[in-house]
Design an enzyme around this catalytic site. Structure first.
Site, PDB file in Angstrom:
ATOM      1  N   TRP A  33      34.557 -48.965  66.333  1.00 36.74           N
ATOM      2  CA  TRP A  33      34.644 -47.993  65.246  1.00 36.74           C
ATOM      3  C   TRP A  33      34.968 -48.685  63.924  1.00 36.74           C
ATOM      4  O   TRP A  33      35.548 -49.771  63.899  1.00 36.74           O
ATOM      5  CB  TRP A  33      35.689 -46.925  65.559  1.00 36.74           C
ATOM      6  CG  TRP A  33      37.111 -47.421  65.678  1.00 36.74           C
ATOM      7  CD1 TRP A  33      37.755 -47.823  66.809  1.00 36.74           C
ATOM      8  CD2 TRP A  33      38.060 -47.562  64.615  1.00 36.74           C
ATOM      9  NE1 TRP A  33      39.044 -48.214  66.527  1.00 36.74           N
ATOM     10  CE2 TRP A  33      39.267 -48.062  65.185  1.00 36.74           C
ATOM     11  CE3 TRP A  33      38.033 -47.314  63.240  1.00 36.74           C
ATOM     12  CZ2 TRP A  33      40.409 -48.317  64.427  1.00 36.74           C
ATOM     13  CZ3 TRP A  33      39.171 -47.570  62.483  1.00 36.74           C
ATOM     14  CH2 TRP A  33      40.336 -48.057  63.073  1.00 36.74           C
ATOM     15  N   GLU A  76      50.450 -52.820  58.480  1.00 35.46           N
ATOM     16  CA  GLU A  76      49.084 -53.189  58.863  1.00 35.46           C
ATOM     17  C   GLU A  76      48.391 -53.976  57.742  1.00 35.46           C
ATOM     18  O   GLU A  76      47.621 -54.901  58.006  1.00 35.46           O
ATOM     19  CB  GLU A  76      48.257 -51.929  59.176  1.00 35.46           C
ATOM     20  CG  GLU A  76      48.721 -51.153  60.403  1.00 35.46           C
ATOM     21  CD  GLU A  76      48.306 -51.794  61.715  1.00 35.46           C
ATOM     22  OE1 GLU A  76      47.707 -52.891  61.682  1.00 35.46           O
ATOM     23  OE2 GLU A  76      48.589 -51.212  62.775  1.00 35.46           O
ATOM     24  N   GLU A 115      42.118 -55.860  63.629  1.00 37.54           N
ATOM     25  CA  GLU A 115      43.341 -55.319  63.034  1.00 37.54           C
ATOM     26  C   GLU A 115      43.121 -54.886  61.590  1.00 37.54           C
ATOM     27  O   GLU A 115      43.741 -53.921  61.119  1.00 37.54           O
ATOM     28  CB  GLU A 115      44.455 -56.377  63.088  1.00 37.54           C
ATOM     29  CG  GLU A 115      45.012 -56.630  64.474  1.00 37.54           C
ATOM     30  CD  GLU A 115      45.994 -55.548  64.907  1.00 37.54           C
ATOM     31  OE1 GLU A 115      46.537 -54.847  64.033  1.00 37.54           O
ATOM     32  OE2 GLU A 115      46.216 -55.399  66.121  1.00 37.54           O
ATOM     33  N   HIS A 118      42.628 -51.185  60.598  1.00 35.33           N
ATOM     34  CA  HIS A 118      43.729 -50.214  60.660  1.00 35.33           C
ATOM     35  C   HIS A 118      44.290 -49.916  59.279  1.00 35.33           C
ATOM     36  O   HIS A 118      44.434 -48.749  58.886  1.00 35.33           O
ATOM     37  CB  HIS A 118      44.845 -50.748  61.568  1.00 35.33           C
ATOM     38  CG  HIS A 118      44.392 -51.067  62.952  1.00 35.33           C
ATOM     39  ND1 HIS A 118      45.172 -51.774  63.850  1.00 35.33           N
ATOM     40  CD2 HIS A 118      43.236 -50.771  63.605  1.00 35.33           C
ATOM     41  CE1 HIS A 118      44.510 -51.902  64.991  1.00 35.33           C
ATOM     42  NE2 HIS A 118      43.340 -51.311  64.866  1.00 35.33           N
ATOM     43  N   GLU A 168      52.669 -55.799  69.656  1.00 32.32           N
ATOM     44  CA  GLU A 168      51.465 -54.971  69.838  1.00 32.32           C
ATOM     45  C   GLU A 168      51.802 -53.698  70.621  1.00 32.32           C
ATOM     46  O   GLU A 168      51.250 -52.634  70.344  1.00 32.32           O
ATOM     47  CB  GLU A 168      50.370 -55.770  70.553  1.00 32.32           C
ATOM     48  CG  GLU A 168      49.810 -56.931  69.763  1.00 32.32           C
ATOM     49  CD  GLU A 168      48.851 -56.516  68.652  1.00 32.32           C
ATOM     50  OE1 GLU A 168      48.794 -55.330  68.299  1.00 32.32           O
ATOM     51  OE2 GLU A 168      48.162 -57.401  68.127  1.00 32.32           O
ATOM     52  N   THR A 171      53.615 -51.338  68.177  1.00 26.78           N
ATOM     53  CA  THR A 171      52.711 -50.640  67.256  1.00 26.78           C
ATOM     54  C   THR A 171      51.894 -49.584  67.997  1.00 26.78           C
ATOM     55  O   THR A 171      51.566 -48.536  67.429  1.00 26.78           O
ATOM     56  CB  THR A 171      51.784 -51.627  66.533  1.00 26.78           C
ATOM     57  OG1 THR A 171      51.149 -52.489  67.491  1.00 26.78           O
ATOM     58  CG2 THR A 171      52.557 -52.471  65.543  1.00 26.78           C
ATOM     59  N   ASP A 200      43.458 -49.635  70.017  1.00 29.44           N
ATOM     60  CA  ASP A 200      43.276 -51.051  69.687  1.00 29.44           C
ATOM     61  C   ASP A 200      44.540 -51.845  69.999  1.00 29.44           C
ATOM     62  O   ASP A 200      44.488 -52.939  70.573  1.00 29.44           O
ATOM     63  CB  ASP A 200      42.964 -51.217  68.198  1.00 29.44           C
ATOM     64  CG  ASP A 200      41.525 -50.874  67.843  1.00 29.44           C
ATOM     65  OD1 ASP A 200      40.734 -50.594  68.752  1.00 29.44           O
ATOM     66  OD2 ASP A 200      41.214 -50.892  66.636  1.00 29.44           O
ATOM     67  N   GLU A 201      45.688 -51.299  69.584  1.00 25.59           N
ATOM     68  CA  GLU A 201      46.949 -52.019  69.763  1.00 25.59           C
ATOM     69  C   GLU A 201      47.251 -52.241  71.250  1.00 25.59           C
ATOM     70  O   GLU A 201      47.772 -53.296  71.625  1.00 25.59           O
ATOM     71  CB  GLU A 201      48.101 -51.254  69.110  1.00 25.59           C
ATOM     72  CG  GLU A 201      47.911 -50.934  67.630  1.00 25.59           C
ATOM     73  CD  GLU A 201      47.959 -52.157  66.731  1.00 25.59           C
ATOM     74  OE1 GLU A 201      47.940 -53.299  67.235  1.00 25.59           O
ATOM     75  OE2 GLU A 201      48.026 -51.982  65.507  1.00 25.59           O
ATOM     76  N   HIS A 204      45.147 -55.142  72.501  1.00 29.39           N
ATOM     77  CA  HIS A 204      45.690 -56.410  72.016  1.00 29.39           C
ATOM     78  C   HIS A 204      46.984 -56.769  72.756  1.00 29.39           C
ATOM     79  O   HIS A 204      47.224 -57.946  73.059  1.00 29.39           O
ATOM     80  CB  HIS A 204      45.935 -56.328  70.509  1.00 29.39           C
ATOM     81  CG  HIS A 204      44.694 -56.068  69.714  1.00 29.39           C
ATOM     82  ND1 HIS A 204      44.702 -55.608  68.411  1.00 29.39           N
ATOM     83  CD2 HIS A 204      43.374 -56.190  70.052  1.00 29.39           C
ATOM     84  CE1 HIS A 204      43.464 -55.481  67.982  1.00 29.39           C
ATOM     85  NE2 HIS A 204      42.640 -55.818  68.954  1.00 29.39           N
TER      86      HIS A 204
END
Length: 332
Positions: A33, A76, A115, A118, A168, A171, A200-201, A204
């Site tokens: 995305w 971020e 990252e 974000h 990670e 977050t 995403d976090e 990661h």
């Protein structure tokens, strides 16, 4: 052989699988995305109507929500600091200082690319919401990048990977809880944004947790000592130098943290839970072939979360915080 050289050898050993890890934990640029997928479309005839809806959905969100979301956004957007810090780890650069085709540097650049989206997304949402003094937010971001941060890990990849595994997941929890609260207030757009960022976090987090697990397989005692060091040091948040215009360095972090705890986005108990999750993920209690010092470190690690939980139970969070320049006067 020195500890420094052993660290480099271990990093080079794991690096052989870096392409597999990138396929497993990162998503190709063309498939992942992008911020514009979640924002009003400036090319659409309905652009202004979409902005009006976004602002209408945002109007009832409380101040502590905005303070937390802004602090998360600034964190971020301080991404240049984190990339430059990771690029300095032992085992990331070649002896001559080059790393353009080096496996770990490739991972860091691609992780940074993910990252980076974000901060782009959240910044644009804040701007469109009409609730925020964006110049003050931009000043805080500028300061945070200028001030950098010191997490006490130096160039040690073992300690740094403990930090990234922890951070990670922290977050993920923060963005996921912001999403939940926004949804409860009917702000479906920012709820969706934070939910996708949280995803995403988590990916990661799983990657860096796997890197630590691999290190435990080949250098268990030194990895155990690194975990103990980071737990004892206490994991500082990337925004611990946060400030507004005219402030001394770090002045804003405590009131920002208080706001996040008041609204239930990220609390001292979440901090303890993360330590317990990492202990379980790395199977700390089952690691073998440890030196005497590493065995003592393991004992410390296993007992430490309960000690921190007892301390957390005694923390008192003020009912109200200071006025933030980030919020426009009508919404303070």
């Amino acid at each position: 052989m020195s500890i420094h050289n052993i660290r480099k050898e271990v990093m080079q050993f794991i690096e052989k699988d870096i392409d597999r890890y990138m396929d497993q934990f990162l998503i190709p640029v063309e498939k992942i995305w992008q911020p514009s997928d979640f924002l009003p479309d400036s090319q659409s005839h309905n652009f202004f109507e979409e902005i009006t809806e976004l602002r209408e959905l945002a109007k009832d969100l409380p101040d502590d929500f905005w303070i937390t979301l802004i602090g998360d956004t600034i964190t971020e957007e301080a991404l240049p600091t984190y990339e430059s810090w990771l690029m300095q780890l032992d085992g990331v650069v070649n002896e001559d200082g080059s790393y353009i085709d080096y496996g770990w540097a490739k991972w860091i650049r691609h992780w940074t690319g993910e990252e980076n989206r974000h901060g782009d997304l959240l910044n644009k949402y804040l701007y469109l919401s009409g609730r925020i003094n964006m110049r003050e937010v931009e000043i805080s971001t500028h300061y945070l990048i200028n001030d950098g941060f010191d997490i006490g890990t130096s160039h040690d990849p073992y300690k740094n990977f403990v930090y990234t595994s922890f951070q990670e997941l922290a977050t993920y929890i923060s963005h996921n809880n912001v999403s939940r609260i926004a949804k409860n207030y009917g702000a479906k757009n920012i709820a969706r944004m934070c939910k996708i960022i949280a995803g995403d976090e988590m990916r990661h987090h799983l990657a860096y947790t796997e890197f630590v697990r691999r290190i435990f397989e080949v250098d268990p005692s030194e990895m155990m000592l690194a975990v103990q060091y980071m737990f004892r040091l206490k994991i500082v948040m990337p925004a611990h130098f946060l400030r507004e215009s005219g402030d001394n360095i770090g002045k804003l972090f405590e009131p920002f943290s208080d706001a996040a705890q008041r609204i239930g986005v990220y609390t001292a108990f979440d901090y303890v839970d993360i330590m317990e999750k990492l202990i379980k993920a790395w199977k700390i209690d089952k690691i073998t072939n440890l030196t005497e010092d590493a065995e003592k470190a393991r004992d410390f690690i296993m007992k430490f979360p309960e000690r921190m939980r007892k301390i957390s139970e005694r923390i008192n969070i003020p009912d109200n915080g200071p006025q933030f320049k980030w919020l426009i006067p009508a919404h303070r």
